[in-house]
Design a protein around this motif. Structure first.
Motif, mmCIF file in Angstrom:
data_model
loop_
_atom_site.group_PDB
_atom_site.id
_atom_site.type_symbol
_atom_site.label_atom_id
_atom_site.label_comp_id
_atom_site.label_asym_id
_atom_site.label_seq_id
_atom_site.Cartn_x
_atom_site.Cartn_y
_atom_site.Cartn_z
ATOM 1 N N ILE A 194 0.858 -1.183 0.000
ATOM 2 C CA ILE A 194 0.000 0.000 0.000
ATOM 3 C C ILE A 194 0.896 1.235 0.000
ATOM 4 O O ILE A 194 1.731 1.396 0.887
ATOM 5 N N GLY A 195 0.748 2.067 -1.003
ATOM 6 C CA GLY A 195 1.422 3.364 -1.022
ATOM 7 C C GLY A 195 2.861 3.352 -1.491
ATOM 8 O O GLY A 195 3.329 4.301 -2.095
ATOM 9 N N ARG A 196 3.588 2.241 -1.196
ATOM 10 C CA ARG A 196 5.024 2.272 -1.455
ATOM 11 C C ARG A 196 5.515 0.847 -1.697
ATOM 12 O O ARG A 196 5.061 -0.098 -1.040
ATOM 13 N N ALA A 197 6.427 0.695 -2.646
ATOM 14 C CA ALA A 197 7.094 -0.597 -2.851
ATOM 15 C C ALA A 197 8.514 -0.465 -2.356
ATOM 16 O O ALA A 197 9.173 0.548 -2.607
ATOM 17 N N CYS A 198 8.993 -1.493 -1.639
ATOM 18 C CA CYS A 198 10.307 -1.389 -1.002
ATOM 19 C C CYS A 198 11.347 -2.329 -1.593
ATOM 20 O O CYS A 198 12.478 -2.369 -1.129
ATOM 21 N N TRP A 199 10.940 -3.188 -2.522
ATOM 22 C CA TRP A 199 11.963 -3.934 -3.258
ATOM 23 C C TRP A 199 11.399 -4.280 -4.638
ATOM 24 O O TRP A 199 10.186 -4.303 -4.821
ATOM 25 N N GLN A 200 12.316 -4.483 -5.585
ATOM 26 C CA GLN A 200 11.916 -4.868 -6.924
ATOM 27 C C GLN A 200 11.260 -6.247 -6.848
ATOM 28 O O GLN A 200 11.890 -7.191 -6.385
#
Lengths: 284, 795
Positions: B113-119
């Motif tokens: 939700i809102g943000r991706a933190c890894w590919q």
């Protein structure tokens, strides 16, 4: 991942292939063994409208020896080449190289025509073909034409094939007396793409080098013929100094692209090591 | 029945007879070889839908507008959902444990939700009638991305100029400091101090079968049946229950055949949780199978460590202290529920493990980065601890001019020193380092190899011999996870039932991943009850059917599940004899069960077959005495209690040839001598060791998840990520010492991780032994030709 949807045709004659290629243009892809194409479909790296399966075409499969020439049909599989006593006798370079092509299960389906048409610079046959000055036979609706291997491989995955053409065969000169071939490659696992490889061919009587051909794979965008190193060897005695000079000259011939784990400098070093080993084997 | 390839009675076992110690072929091997396995992807359910995930192409980015409008119109599409939609059905989780003091991690959602933190992090889910349709639709999702600064380097993460989760304050997920009293004096007074820094590449476990889940929610019953490729069905039952808000008893997790796990399939994966949530949301079965590319991007990775280690010793060669500084990167989240703090914690626990020094200091930090998450993969922490310990031990031996085998002999904890408390606080019940070392040196003919090595060096051939002693965590007690608040069971249960036809049915909470668990349970049950092994059927992997238990992890299946089978079997045997005594009107004490029959204990004369016992007990109990009730189903449980872990030990050796012109390493031979206590099936144990050694060799020479500075995985496929293959593997000679644990009657310790624990260190030491005369050494795994050439000054 699933392949994107595509249409499929399996024509029975070359004119039918040319007709399909003309109608579909870039949207069509030739399917032979599928060694590389099926993987790229299943990774969705390629999404052709139409696959033209040419495995039903007559006359494109098999090895023929005549008049000092070895003609290998485009649909001939790696496994056929590996198991052919004629190849072992007349084209020892290819016989040595084929054992480095992937694994048996893949060699059972992959074809020589596919290897040329794809023009992967890490592939074994293209380097052999450049080393042996082989001729690639192409066919299209306007007829057949012949292109020297060194002119066929234009750039990374780029060949002299024009739209509407396919590879139908590759022709090699059978090895002549007093000539020797050596194929060497360095791959971290048997069957992997080589970090660097060398297809070498020369006349050598144990005392002098002549007609030396050194073609590298994995060392550029196409198979690379090491012209400076070859020239430095021509007519020279088989001595440590001469070999060292040839290795030195490789710096002018090769500017290998780095790969995921190997730097350009390390590749050049490895190319030199292979050169030394190949020349030692050729001059024995 | 299997041919006995080894003595019938394993030394030390108290079960006395039967199949224990025999290489009995396992029943499921033939079925699997004939292609008749049933994996999750083989199941066909009516109205099944297929989930595919739209994943972040960026390592760190804010998710702007997600436009599903075109995707929703694609053929076969049932729905497309973002993180908010999935979160309505699935609560987020936080991967921390109470006993890992200070560990922190932010809440993680099934779909970001809102943000991706890894590919590779899932940011939307597409559900369609077929997998291909779902993939076609996923290609049509339009996403707006706002890229954020990426942290990929561990040291940069530690320094914290960019903090991935600002609300946590810094990028440190977990740290542990430890020092013994007297440590500083030990180093100050040492005659010799050696130090080295080692790098361990990030790699992963590559399972033949990818992660797979088929969740089937039934709205009428409010039940969820999950067919799942997992090692821990009861743990997942609890997790599905709590995060999807379905009563635990309404959740059933079923594991049919599983194509390898190695720790990869014992964690909570966001896409799997999302699949279960989508099944609840859509009220129909939904399946997700990770393809190979997704596996590389999202299956847990492991190992990325940079460690500096110092060793202090006397000039006579007595090790007096170790000093450890470990930095490890774990990705953007601590994995739930086991956490990503355990591997570093294990490195602290295990470094220096085989040796008798008293002083130890450790400093370990696990930091967040914008790469895929890391967590427990086969041998968790051991390969790091073993390699750095054994690496620096070899450096010390070289500096002292001592033979590395002799140096180890001098310093290994004596075989009569147990029980023993190690400076890090862990306790050993009984280990056999010296027996193992002696056996290894004899097996490999150490002196002959040293002579051969010296002779070949004269000819310019550079061979090396590397040793790696090790200790291994097995059969964990609740101290591993339970005490930290995780609902992960350290106990296991087994139910044994005599069927009317005289067959024994075994239900056990330990699961089968392809390693042969069911085979050894059949051996134990047959041996204890007194039937032939083909009369035993084993069922595992179904929370609706088996007793409650932990499943398969931490080399515990044989030791805990096996003991539960043994204890249940003993009671079943006694209960069968009760029926026989009542039926035959004889004294129970004079009866025995041998080879499927009740016999006279003294004369061996046949009294009744078990089929006859079954017939009477189930169909003609009216013929038995009035007050007699037969009880031919028995359940028993077992938890290791006395020690936090049942430690095992062993030692490995590697013999390699380094081509000093090319930097290529040829593995010539490998040896492993280990002590897993009672050996139930020598063939299965040896193959566990060999498979583990191969994975350790993978770490040493081949495997690494290569990330660019932008956090993009560069080799997430099987052409570029090199797994070890048969062509490069050496012969692996396996030897055993058997020191049964006294904590159970079976005496079995774990064997599943020993090979992986020590192999990479042994290979490293062998390479460095080969390079030593050239003044070179390598310290960064995997040891690619590039790195070896660099060490030799040739690249």
């Amino acid at each position: 991942m699933k392949a994107p949807s595509f249409a499929y045709a399996k024509p029975g004659t070359l004119p039918q292939v040319f007709d399909l290629l003309e109608r579909h243009g870039d949207g069509a892809k030739i399917l032979a063994g599928g060694q590389s194409l099926l993987a790229s479909l299943n990774l969705r790296l390629s999404s052709p409208e139409l696959l033209i399966d040419i495995t039903g075409l007559p006359g494109l499969n098999g090895i023929r020896i005549a008049d000092g020439k070895v003609r290998i049909g485009a649909l001939t599989t790696h496994r056929q080449i590996e198991q052919s006593s004629e190849i072992a006798e007349h084209l020892p370079l290819l016989a040595q190289a084929v054992r480095h092509v992937a694994h048996v299960a893949i060699r059972n389906v992959g074809t020589i025509g596919g290897s040329f048409a794809l023009a992967d610079p890490a592939a074994e046959y293209p380097a052999c073909a450049v080393a042996l000055d082989a001729t690639v036979v192409l066919a299209g609706s306007k007829g057949e034409r012949r292109v020297k291997a060194r002119d066929f491989f234009r750039s990374l995955y780029e060949t002299a094939l024009v739209p509407g053409e396919i590879v139908t065969a590759v022709e090699f000169d059978a090895i002549r007396p007093n000539f020797r071939s050596v194929f060497l490659e360095l791959a971290r696992r048997q069957g992997d793409y080589a970090i660097v490889g060398l297809a070498a061919h020369a006349k050598a009587d144990g005392s002098r080098f002549s007609d030396v051909r050194l073609a590298f794979l994995g060392a550029g965008a196409t198979p690379v013929l090491a012209g400076n190193a070859m020239a430095s060897l021509e007519g020279k005695p088989c001595s440590a100094d001469v070999v060292a000079a040839a290795k030195e000259a490789l710096a002018e011939d090769l500017d290998p692209p780095k790969d995921l784990t190997t730097s350009s400098a390390a590749k050049l070093h490895l190319a030199r090591v292979l050169t030394g080993r190949a020349l030692a084997a050729l001059s024995q | 029945m299997g041919k006995a390839e080894l003595p019938l009675h394993a030394p030390g076992t108290k079960t006395g007879r039967g199949y224990i110690g025999q290489s009995t072929p396992r029943a499921n091997a033939k079925r699997l070889l004939q292609g008749r396995g049933t994996f999750v992807d083989d199941l066909r359910l009516p109205r099944i839908a297929h989930a595919v995930f739209f994943r972040s192409p960026h390592a760190h980015a804010r998710i702007g507008k997600l436009d599903f409008s075109t995707a929703l119109k694609a053929p076969g599409v049932i729905g497309v959902f973002d993180g908010h939609a999935v979160a309505e059905y699935c609560k987020p989780w936080v991967g921390v444990l109470g006993h890992l003091k200070g560990i922190k991690s932010p809440p993680q959602h099934a779909v970001a939700i809102g943000r991706a933190c890894w590919q590779g992090e899932a940011v939307a889910a597409v559900v369609a009638e077929t997998r291909a349709q779902a993939e076609d639709a996923a290609d049509l999702i339009e996403a707006e991305w706002h890229e954020l600064p990426v942290v990929t380097d561990m040291q940069a993460a530690l320094e914290g100029k960019v903090v991935i989760h600002p609300e946590l304050g810094d990028n440190i997920c977990f740290q542990r400091q430890f020092v013994t009293e007297g440590f500083d004096e030990a180093f100050a007074n040492a005659d010799v101090v050696v130090e080295e820094t080692y790098d361990f590449g990030r790699h992963t476990g590559v399972c033949t079968e990818g992660r797979a889940i088929l969740a089937d929610y039934n709205a009428a019953e409010h039940t969820l049946t999950v067919h799942h490729a997992t090692q821990a069905p009861h743990m997942m039952q609890d997790i599905f229950s709590r995060h999807l808000d379905i009563p635990e008893s309404n959740v059933r997790v079923i594991c049919r055949d599983i194509g390898g796990s190695f720790g990869i399939k014992v964690h909570v994966y966001p896409d799997e949780m999302a699949t279960a949530a989508l099944s609840v949301m859509l009220r129909r079965p939904v399946k997700f199978v990770a393809d190979r590319l997704e596996s590389f991007l999202t299956d847990i990775h492991a190992r990325e460590h940079r460690v500096t280690v110092r060793l202090a010793c006397t000039r006579d060669g007595d090790i007096i202290a170790f000093d450890l500084d470990d930095l490890t990167a774990i990705g953007p989240y601590s994995v739930y529920p086991r956490t990503s703090g355990i591997e570093g914690n294990q490195v602290v626990n295990l470094t220096g493990g085989p040796y008798r020094h008293k002083q130890y200091r450790a400093n370990m930090r696990a930091v967040f980065t914008n790469k895929n998450v890391t967590c427990q993969y086969r041998a968790v922490g051991h390969p790091i601890a073993v390699a750095l310990t054994e690496g620096v031990v070899d450096i010390a031996a070289r500096k002292l001019g001592m033979d590395p085998a002799e140096f180890r002999r001098r310093n290994l904890i004596a075989d009569d020193a147990y029980p023993y408390t190690f400076p890090s606080g862990i306790k050993f019940e009984k280990l056999s380092h010296h027996q193992c070392l002696d056996k290894l040196l004899a097996l490999m003919d150490y002196e002959r190899l040293r002579a051969e090595q010296a002779a070949l060096r004269e000819k310019g051939i550079h061979r090396g011999l590397g040793l790696a002693a090790m200790i291994e965590v097995t059969n964990p007690s609740p101290a591993f996870y339970g005490v930290g608040g995780a609902r992960i069971s350290a106990q296991d249960g087994a139910t044994l039932r005599l069927d009317p036809a005289g067959m024994v049915n075994v239900l056990c909470s330990v699961t089968e991943q392809g390693q042969g668990t069911e085979g050894i349970f059949a051996q134990i049950a047959a041996s204890v009850v007194g039937v032939s092994v083909e009369r035993v059927r084993v069922t595992t992997g179904d929370t609706g059917v088996t007793p409650y238990g932990g499943g398969t992890w931490a080399s515990r299946g044989a030791g805990t599940g096996g003991e539960a089978v043994l204890q249940a079997g003993k009671i079943l045997r006694s209960n069968i004899l009760d029926v026989a005594a009542a039926m035959l009107n004889e004294d129970k004490a004079k009866l025995d069960i041998v080879n499927n029959e009740v016999v006279d204990k003294l004369t061996g004369a046949a009294k009744a077959t078990l089929a006859e016992i079954g017939r009477v007990a189930y169909f003609r109990p009216d013929t038995l005495p009035m007050r007699f009730q037969s009880e031919l189903t028995v359940t028993r449980h077992y938890t290791p209690r006395e020690y936090g872990f049942t430690f095992t030990n062993g030692i490995q050796a590697s013999w390699v040839e380094v081509d000093v012109e090319t930097g290529f390493v040829k593995l010539l031979k490998h040896w492993c001598v280990e002590d897993c206590g009672t050996i139930i099936n020598p063939m299965l144990v040896d193959e566990q060791i060999r498979g583990g050694v191969v994975q350790g060799i993978g770490a040493a020479l081949f495997e690494e998840c290569l990330y660019g500075e932008d956090g993009q995985l560069q080799n997430g496929n099987l052409a570029d990520y090199l797994v070890p293959m048969a062509g490069e593997m050496p012969d692996i000679v396996v030897g055993h010492v058997e020191t049964p644990t006294l904590g159970s009657e079976l005496g079995a310790k774990g064997a599943g991780e020993a090979g992986t624990a020590g192999a990479s260190g042994a290979v490293m030491n062998a390479i460095n032994d080969a390079l030593a005369p050239l003044g070179a050494q390598v310290t960064a795994m995997p040891f690619t030709p590039q790195r070896i050439l660099e060490a030799l000054g040739k690249a």
